[in-house]
Write an enzyme that holds these catalytic residues in place. Structure first.
Site, short mmCIF file in Angstrom:
data_model
loop_
_atom_site.label_atom_id
_atom_site.label_comp_id
_atom_site.label_asym_id
_atom_site.label_seq_id
_atom_site.Cartn_x
_atom_site.Cartn_y
_atom_site.Cartn_z
N GLU A 172 -10.59 7.46 1.13
CA GLU A 172 -10.26 6.03 1.04
C GLU A 172 -11.25 5.16 1.82
O GLU A 172 -11.58 5.46 2.97
CB GLU A 172 -8.85 5.75 1.58
CG GLU A 172 -8.47 4.27 1.37
CD GLU A 172 -7.20 3.85 2.10
OE1 GLU A 172 -6.50 2.96 1.58
OE2 GLU A 172 -6.91 4.39 3.17
N HIS A 202 -7.34 -9.67 3.00
CA HIS A 202 -6.30 -10.30 3.82
C HIS A 202 -6.87 -11.44 4.67
O HIS A 202 -6.20 -12.45 4.89
CB HIS A 202 -5.64 -9.26 4.72
CG HIS A 202 -4.65 -8.38 4.03
ND1 HIS A 202 -3.55 -8.87 3.40
CD2 HIS A 202 -4.61 -7.02 3.89
CE1 HIS A 202 -2.84 -7.86 2.88
NE2 HIS A 202 -3.48 -6.73 3.16
N SER A 210 0.82 -1.22 0.00
CA SER A 210 0.00 0.00 0.00
C SER A 210 0.85 1.27 0.00
O SER A 210 0.45 2.29 -0.57
CB SER A 210 -0.94 0.00 1.21
OG SER A 210 -1.95 -0.97 1.06
N ASP A 262 -9.58 -3.93 2.01
CA ASP A 262 -8.30 -4.64 2.10
C ASP A 262 -8.31 -5.69 3.21
O ASP A 262 -7.79 -6.80 3.03
CB ASP A 262 -7.19 -3.61 2.34
CG ASP A 262 -5.80 -4.19 2.31
OD1 ASP A 262 -5.42 -4.78 1.29
OD2 ASP A 262 -5.08 -4.05 3.32
#
Length: 381
Positions: free
Chosen positions: A260, A269, A91, A265
Site C-alpha cells: 500500500e 484529506h 478505509s 490519502d
C-alpha cells in the site's frame, strides 16, 4: 438429376472457400491476451494507492515530471466502493471488501456487520501453502493492511489487531506501528511473542536486505511512517523490491502480497496537491518494481487500484485566466487542481492489471469481486 448436379456445383464453388476460411481462422495466431489468460497465475501482487482515484493519477501524468509506470497496464476495469453502511466507504470497510470479498460497515475490520469474522484472501493463501506478505507506508496495524490479517469490530483497536499477527503464519510484514506491538496497555510484547514463533523482528530495511529466509517483521516507526516530503525517502520501492525477493525465494507454491501507498490519502484529506503528487510518484516507483518483476517471473499477476477516492479532486481548465481573443504565442491553458471535500467520495475507482491473468479484471466490478477473482486465479479453496 439436374437438381443434384446443381447442388454439387454449388458445393464445389462455395465449400472450398468456406473450408479455407475455417482453416485460416484455426491458424490465426494467439494474441498476447489469449496467451496471457491461459498462463497459470502463481504469484499475486496487489497494490493499493489509498485515496487514489482517476483524477489523482491524471494529475501525476500532467505534473509528475516522469513517465507513469502505471500506464504499462494491460487491462483496466472499474470498481464500485460503497460499504454496507454507507454509499461513501471508509478505509476499513473498503479494505475488508478488498481482502475478504464481503461488504461490512464503515469502521469494521474483516468482520460482517453482525461481528462474524471473515477470512481474507491472504489467510486463504497462507493456508494453501503460499508465501504471504504485507508492505505499508503507514502503521502495519492501520485499516488497509490489517484487514488482510486482523478481525475486529473497530479499526481503532490497533493493539488487538497487532496481536492478530500471531494468528496467521504470514511470512513477511513491513510498516510502522511498533508501539502497538511493544508499548501496549496490557504489557504484552507482541514482537517477542513473534520471535518465540520463529520470526525475525527488526527495525531496519538493512536487516531485511541481509536475510534470505522468512518469517520476518520489520517495524520501521513507532506509529505511522512520515510522508515522502517529511523524509521517508525511498522506503516503499526498496521494501517492495526486498519483499518480492524474499517471498519468491521462500514461496515454492507462489505468493500473495499486498503493498500500500498509504499517504496519497493524506494529500486528499489535506487538499494538498503536492502531497498527492509526491506520494503517487513514490507509489509508482514501487509499481515499476512490481511490473519489472512480473516481466521476468512467469505466472505473476500485478493488480493496482485504490480503496476509494479522497478529496473530490478535479482538474478544471484555468481558461478563465485568459482573454481567449488575446492569447499570445506560447500561452497555454492548463488544468488546475481543485478539491470539493476533505473526506472520501463515492467515485468509481480504476483497476489496472498486468501479467498473467490480467484480463480477468477488465470491465465493471465491485470491490468485493477483486479478492474473489484473485482466489479463483490462485485456485484457493
Amino acid at each position: 438429376m439436374k437438381r443434384i448436379l446443381y447442388s454439387l456445383l454449388i458445393a464445389a464453388v462455395i465449400l472450398p472457400g468456406a473450408t479455407a476460411h475455417l482453416q485460416a481462422r484455426d491458424r490465426k495466431p494467439k494474441t498476447s491476451k489469449t496467451v496471457q489468460a491461459a498462463e497459470p497465475v502463481r504469484n499475486v501482487i496487489l497494490m493499493i494507492g489509498d485515496g487514489m482515484g482517476l483524477a489523482q493519477v491524471t494529475s501525476y501524468m500532467l505534473r509528475g515530471g516522469a513517465p507513469l509506470s502505471l500506464a504499462r497496464a494491460q487491462s483496466i476495469g472499474l470498481q464500485s466502493t460503497f460499504s454496507a453502511s454507507s454509499e461513501v466507504t471508509d478505509s476499513a470497510a473498503a479494505a475488508t471488501a478488498l481482502a475478504t470479498g464481503t461488504k461490512t460497515n464503515n469502521g469494521m475490520i474483516s468482520m460482517t456487520p453482525d461481528k462474524q469474522p471473515l477470512r481474507s484472501v491472504l489467510e486463504r493463501a497462507a493456508a494453501a501453502g503460499l508465501a504471504t506478505g504485507l508492505v505499508d507506508t503507514h502503521a502495519i496495524t492501520d485499516a488497509t493492511p490489517v484487514a488482510f490479517i486482523g478481525h475486529n469490530e473497530s479499526r481503532k483497536n490497533e493493539d488487538d489487531l497487532a496481536a492478530d499477527f500471531l494468528r496467521t503464519d504470514i511470512d513477511l510484514f513491513i510498516g510502522g506501528g511498533r508501539d502497538h506491538f511493544e508499548k501496549r496497555s496490557d504489557g504484552r510484547n507482541i514482537s517477542d511473542e513473534l520471535r518465540e514463533k520463529g520470526y525475525t523482528v527488526a527495525y531496519s530495511l538493512d536487516t531485511l536486505a541481509a536475510l534470505d529466509k522468512s518469517p520476518v517483521g520489520i517495524l520501521l516507526a513507532d506509529k505511522s511512517l512520515p510522508l515522502v516530503s517529511q523524509g521517508r525517502g525511498n522506503m516503499l520501492p526498496r521494501a517492495t523490491d526486498q519483499a518480492l525477493r524474499l517471498l519468491s525465494a521462500n514461496g515454492d507454491k507462489g505468493f500473495f502480497v499486498m503493498i500500500e501507498g498509504s499517504h496519497i490519502d493524506n494529500g486528499g484529506h489535506d487538499n494538498n496537491a503536492e502531497t498527492v503528487l509526491s506520494e503517487i510518484r513514490d507509489f509508482d516507483a514501487a509499481v515499476k518494481i512490481a511490473l519489472d518483476f512480473a516481466d521476468r517471473t512467469p505466472g505473476t499477476l500485478v493488480i493496482i487500484t485504490g480503496d476509494h477516492e479522497t478529496g473530490g479532486m478535479t482538474l478544471p481548465s484555468d481558461e478563465n485566466k485568459f482573454d481567449m481573443g488575446k492569447l499570445q504565442p506560447g500561452d497555454k491553458n492548463r488544468a488546475t487542481v481543485q478539491f470539493s471535500t476533505k473526506g472520501h467520495t463515492a467515485c468509481l475507482i480504476p483497476v489496472y492489471t498486468y501479467g498473467a491473468g490480467a484480463a480477468r479484471f477488465s470491465g465493471f466490478m465491485d470491490n468485493t469481486d477483486i479478492p474473489k477473482r484473485i482466489a479463483e486465479a490462485l485456485h484457493l479453496e
